[in-house]
Design a protein around this motif. Structure first.
Motif, PDB file in Angstrom:
ATOM      1  N   VAL A 258      21.628  45.997   8.730  1.00  0.00           N
ATOM      2  CA  VAL A 258      22.188  46.810   9.523  1.00  0.00           C
ATOM      3  C   VAL A 258      23.765  46.140   9.298  1.00  0.00           C
ATOM      4  N   VAL A 259      23.806  45.082   9.565  1.00  0.00           N
ATOM      5  CA  VAL A 259      25.328  44.600   9.498  1.00  0.00           C
ATOM      6  C   VAL A 259      25.969  44.925   8.102  1.00  0.00           C
ATOM      7  N   VAL A 260      25.244  45.021   6.953  1.00  0.00           N
ATOM      8  CA  VAL A 260      25.877  45.185   5.708  1.00  0.00           C
ATOM      9  C   VAL A 260      26.135  46.810   5.914  1.00  0.00           C
ATOM     10  N   LEU A 261      25.109  47.755   6.100  1.00  0.00           N
ATOM     11  CA  LEU A 261      25.336  49.176   6.299  1.00  0.00           C
ATOM     12  C   LEU A 261      26.308  49.665   7.264  1.00  0.00           C
ATOM     13  N   ILE A 262      26.823  48.666   8.307  1.00  0.00           N
ATOM     14  CA  ILE A 262      27.882  48.947   9.223  1.00  0.00           C
ATOM     15  C   ILE A 262      29.152  48.732   8.455  1.00  0.00           C
TER      16      ILE A 262
ATOM     17  N   LEU B 243      29.730  48.622   5.128  1.00  0.00           N
ATOM     18  CA  LEU B 243      29.960  49.610   4.347  1.00  0.00           C
ATOM     19  C   LEU B 243      30.452  51.070   4.549  1.00  0.00           C
ATOM     20  N   PHE B 244      29.638  51.356   5.445  1.00  0.00           N
ATOM     21  CA  PHE B 244      29.864  52.826   5.627  1.00  0.00           C
ATOM     22  C   PHE B 244      30.796  53.062   7.076  1.00  0.00           C
ATOM     23  N   GLY B 245      30.765  52.061   7.914  1.00  0.00           N
ATOM     24  CA  GLY B 245      31.538  52.348   9.336  1.00  0.00           C
ATOM     25  C   GLY B 245      30.449  52.950  10.189  1.00  0.00           C
TER      26      GLY B 245
ATOM     27  N   LEU C  38      27.207  56.340  10.049  1.00  0.00           N
ATOM     28  CA  LEU C  38      25.889  56.250   9.993  1.00  0.00           C
ATOM     29  C   LEU C  38      24.928  57.139  10.706  1.00  0.00           C
ATOM     30  N   PRO C  39      25.345  57.451  11.912  1.00  0.00           N
ATOM     31  CA  PRO C  39      24.543  58.605  12.674  1.00  0.00           C
ATOM     32  C   PRO C  39      24.452  60.019  11.759  1.00  0.00           C
TER      33      PRO C  39
END
Length: 88
Positions: free
Chosen positions: A14-18, A20-22, A26-27
């Motif tokens: 989850v931290v990596v996704l946030i 990378l994409f902001g 994500l939603p």
């Protein structure tokens, strides 16, 4: 190693996704992923229904077709020509 997914694995992902994409994207990405999954599920269900319909049609057609020996006419009685002359 059992390969089980631990809670800290999920937190790292989850931290990596946030990062990378902001947080704003994500939603929207999750929403579009959900829509795509629904479309794929509906299409695969449609394909299964089509296969089932084809199988039912083939079974019905096979049931309607007579067996190879059923179309032959019943044999007519053999009459001896000599007996015909006697009957007259």
């Amino acid at each position: 190693m059992t390969g089980a997914l631990k809670p800290w694995h999920i937190i790292v992902v989850v931290v990596v996704l946030i990062l990378l994409f902001g947080a704003k994207r994500l939603p929207d990405a999750a929403r579009s992923l959900g829509r795509s999954m629904r479309i794929i599920k509906a299409e695969t269900a449609g394909l299964r229904d089509d296969d089932k319909d084809l199988a039912e049609k083939a079974d019905a057609q096979a049931a309607r077709q007579p067996l190879p020996g059923d179309n032959e006419p019943s044999p007519s009685p053999v009459v001896d020509p000599v007996e015909r002359v006697k009957d007259r």
